[in-house]
Design a protein around this motif. Structure first.
Motif, PDB file in Angstrom:
ATOM      1  N   MET A   3       0.830  -1.203   0.000  1.00 16.70           N
ATOM      2  CA  MET A   3       0.000   0.000   0.000  1.00 16.70           C
ATOM      3  C   MET A   3       0.867   1.257   0.000  1.00 16.70           C
ATOM      4  O   MET A   3       0.629   2.191  -0.774  1.00 16.70           O
ATOM      5  CB  MET A   3      -0.908   0.006   1.236  1.00 16.70           C
ATOM      6  N   SER A   4       1.859   1.298   0.877  1.00 13.41           N
ATOM      7  CA  SER A   4       2.737   2.472   0.958  1.00 13.41           C
ATOM      8  C   SER A   4       3.500   2.680  -0.339  1.00 13.41           C
ATOM      9  O   SER A   4       3.646   3.814  -0.809  1.00 13.41           O
ATOM     10  CB  SER A   4       3.721   2.306   2.124  1.00 13.41           C
TER      11      SER A   4
ATOM     12  N   TYR B   2       2.631   1.734  -3.431  1.00 18.96           N
ATOM     13  CA  TYR B   2       1.731   2.223  -4.477  1.00 18.96           C
ATOM     14  C   TYR B   2       1.355   3.686  -4.237  1.00 18.96           C
ATOM     15  O   TYR B   2       1.193   4.456  -5.185  1.00 18.96           O
ATOM     16  CB  TYR B   2       0.471   1.363  -4.523  1.00 18.96           C
ATOM     17  N   HIS B   3       1.226   4.064  -2.968  1.00 22.68           N
ATOM     18  CA  HIS B   3       0.893   5.456  -2.653  1.00 22.68           C
ATOM     19  C   HIS B   3       2.052   6.370  -3.008  1.00 22.68           C
ATOM     20  O   HIS B   3       1.858   7.445  -3.597  1.00 22.68           O
ATOM     21  CB  HIS B   3       0.548   5.572  -1.167  1.00 22.68           C
ATOM     22  N   GLU B   4       3.270   5.967  -2.671  1.00 23.56           N
ATOM     23  CA  GLU B   4       4.442   6.796  -2.962  1.00 23.56           C
ATOM     24  C   GLU B   4       4.672   6.967  -4.466  1.00 23.56           C
ATOM     25  O   GLU B   4       5.158   8.009  -4.914  1.00 23.56           O
ATOM     26  CB  GLU B   4       5.687   6.172  -2.321  1.00 23.56           C
TER      27      GLU B   4
ATOM     28  N   LEU C  89      -1.979   5.169  -5.755  1.00 27.74           N
ATOM     29  CA  LEU C  89      -3.074   5.297  -4.791  1.00 27.74           C
ATOM     30  C   LEU C  89      -3.107   6.722  -4.268  1.00 27.74           C
ATOM     31  O   LEU C  89      -2.058   7.302  -3.971  1.00 27.74           O
ATOM     32  CB  LEU C  89      -2.890   4.323  -3.623  1.00 27.74           C
ATOM     33  N   THR C  90      -4.306   7.273  -4.156  1.00 28.80           N
ATOM     34  CA  THR C  90      -4.456   8.619  -3.607  1.00 28.80           C
ATOM     35  C   THR C  90      -4.357   8.573  -2.084  1.00 28.80           C
ATOM     36  O   THR C  90      -4.361   7.501  -1.464  1.00 28.80           O
ATOM     37  CB  THR C  90      -5.815   9.214  -4.010  1.00 28.80           C
ATOM     38  N   ASP C  91      -4.280   9.760  -1.469  1.00 29.71           N
ATOM     39  CA  ASP C  91      -4.267   9.825   0.000  1.00 29.71           C
ATOM     40  C   ASP C  91      -5.532   9.189   0.571  1.00 29.71           C
ATOM     41  O   ASP C  91      -5.478   8.476   1.578  1.00 29.71           O
ATOM     42  CB  ASP C  91      -4.174  11.288   0.458  1.00 29.71           C
TER      43      ASP C  91
ATOM     44  N   ASP D  58      -7.400   6.874  -0.871  1.00 33.19           N
ATOM     45  CA  ASP D  58      -7.305   5.423  -1.057  1.00 33.19           C
ATOM     46  C   ASP D  58      -6.493   4.787   0.059  1.00 33.19           C
ATOM     47  O   ASP D  58      -6.906   3.777   0.650  1.00 33.19           O
ATOM     48  CB  ASP D  58      -6.644   5.101  -2.401  1.00 33.19           C
ATOM     49  N   LEU D  59      -5.331   5.354   0.334  1.00 32.67           N
ATOM     50  CA  LEU D  59      -4.454   4.790   1.361  1.00 32.67           C
ATOM     51  C   LEU D  59      -5.130   4.802   2.715  1.00 32.67           C
ATOM     52  O   LEU D  59      -5.078   3.808   3.459  1.00 32.67           O
ATOM     53  CB  LEU D  59      -3.141   5.579   1.414  1.00 32.67           C
ATOM     54  N   ASP D  60      -5.784   5.898   3.050  1.00 33.76           N
ATOM     55  CA  ASP D  60      -6.450   6.001   4.349  1.00 33.76           C
ATOM     56  C   ASP D  60      -7.571   4.971   4.468  1.00 33.76           C
ATOM     57  O   ASP D  60      -7.691   4.292   5.501  1.00 33.76           O
ATOM     58  CB  ASP D  60      -7.006   7.416   4.517  1.00 33.76           C
TER      59      ASP D  60
ATOM     60  N   THR E 209      -4.764  -2.135  -8.904  1.00 34.71           N
ATOM     61  CA  THR E 209      -3.714  -1.117  -9.005  1.00 34.71           C
ATOM     62  C   THR E 209      -2.470  -1.690  -9.667  1.00 34.71           C
ATOM     63  O   THR E 209      -1.863  -1.060 -10.539  1.00 34.71           O
ATOM     64  CB  THR E 209      -3.367  -0.587  -7.601  1.00 34.71           C
TER      65      THR E 209
END
Length: 380
Positions: free
Chosen positions: A208-209, A211-213, A217-219, A221-223, A319
């Motif tokens: 998750m981290s 893909y977010h970086e 993934l948007t903020d 999405d991650l949350d 993703t």
């Protein structure tokens, strides 16, 4: 007990527009198995048989040098193996089909020994070694010989035809094939092998981290995914079980035969959050909305934690798939790769307009999954 030709003791640890009505998620308030609006029945497409052993094995010249090296590695651990043809070849590995005495076998040899590929190959060998003592509840090839150091594997060749020749079938597969594949996957997921025999191949929080970086993934999405993951972790802490999964439950990794479905390519097998295999199958059945609805109902039938785990798996798999095809489209626009000898990989990425249509569908599916994740967060 199966007699292998070498030591196999178990290790200590080893597109087209999507039809409506194929959503990944039933309303959290709905009862499992609740009615869903119907959709047009997909057209049955006859399956294509696996081609028989034929063709010339060309080992001459510089192009044949890697094949000669690979065959030598195979014959060191299985001297009776006689290659007949290249079943599949890529920059990473080569698959030979051949004979071992009166039997037919498949030899898989790694060509690119990069650490990531080597680790995956050794994991697959460890899985097949474990299957010698602890057979899974579905048909799988039996191990003949293996060399983890050289990343070489020899297994029996199973009869049957591939359930889908493409990673994402452009036509809805026959319903009988989908039913057989889903039944086999559910049996695998219900299996409880001995503790310590398999590990957990996927670090969900780390992926998750990552893909977010990278902006996948948007903020939000991650949350949302972290909230679902936290709730699932609490359920696991209270005794809820992880699920044993094939790890790459594509139709292209399932053979259909009169004796029942056969699962191959176990290099990702291990413990996952529930629903990983179901999410993988949902991912590639874009042309089979009825099958997607059935998968959604199975995923939520065990309760909210099972439903949330399925959605986490689905969001991460979508993703990853979008990243895969975006990279493929960019490469195809720059310089299309030359065709490799041998049969193409059944999970290979399509080219040209098919890539763009598939990528558009994947983005639509991801939006659908994103809404489902947010709806699930709202019920917690």
């Amino acid at each position: 007990m199966y007699a292998a030709s070498s030591s196999v003791s178990a290790p200590l640890r080893p597109l087209r527009p999507r039809p409506a009505g194929g959503g990944p998620y039933l309303d959290p308030a709905a009862r499992p198995g609740g009615s869903v609006l119907g959709a047009p029945r997909p057209r049955r497409v006859p399956g294509q048989p696996v081609p028989p052993l034929s063709g010339r094995l060309d080992l001459s010249g510089p192009q044949g040098a890697p094949l000669r090296t690979a065959i030598a590695a195979v014959q060191r651990i299985c001297p009776e193996f006689a290659p007949v043809q290249v079943l599949r070849r890529s920059a990473r590995s080569v698959l030979f089909v051949g004979t071992t005495g009166r039997s037919t076998a498949v030899a898989k040899c790694l060509l690119d020994h990069a650490p990531a590929w080597a680790e995956r190959s050794r994991h697959e060998i460890a899985v097949y070694r474990s299957f010698v003592r602890h057979r899974p509840p579905v048909r799988a090839p039996r191990l003949i010989a293996a060399d983890p150091d050289n990343c070489t594997l020899v297994i029996e060749r199973m009869p049957g035809r591939v359930a889908a020749l493409q990673r994402h079938p452009m036509e809805a597969p026959p319903r009988a094939d989908i039913r057989a594949a889903l039944g086999a996957i559910c049996r695998v997921n219900a299996w409880r092998p001995p503790a310590g025999l398999f590990d957990m191949p996927l670090d969900y929080a780390e992926q998750m981290s990552r893909y977010h970086e990278s902006g996948l993934l948007t903020d939000r999405d991650l949350d949302d995914l972290q909230k679902l993951l936290h709730g699932i972790a609490q359920e696991v802490g209270r005794g809820a079980m992880l699920q044993f999964c094939h790890g790459d439950a594509l139709l292209s990794n399932i053979l259909v035969s009169p004796a029942g479905p056969v699962l191959v390519d176990w290099e990702h097998a291990g413990w996952y959050l529930p629903g990983h295999d179901l999410a993988t199958l949902w991912l590639v059945l874009g042309q089979a909305p009825a099958a997607r609805r059935q998968i959604s109902q199975i995923a939520q039938s065990a309760g909210p934690a099972s439903r949330d785990a399925f959605l986490v798996n689905l969001m991460l798999l979508l993703t990853r798939e979008i990243r895969r095809y975006e990279t493929a489209v960019q490469r195809s626009m720059q310089d299309p790769p030359p065709a490799a000898p041998g049969m193409p990989h059944p999970g290979a990425v399509p080219s040209g307009e098919e890539q763009r249509l598939l990528l558009r569908r994947l983005h639509d599916d991801c939006q659908m999954a994103r809404k489902a994740v947010r709806a699930a967060v709202g019920t917690r």
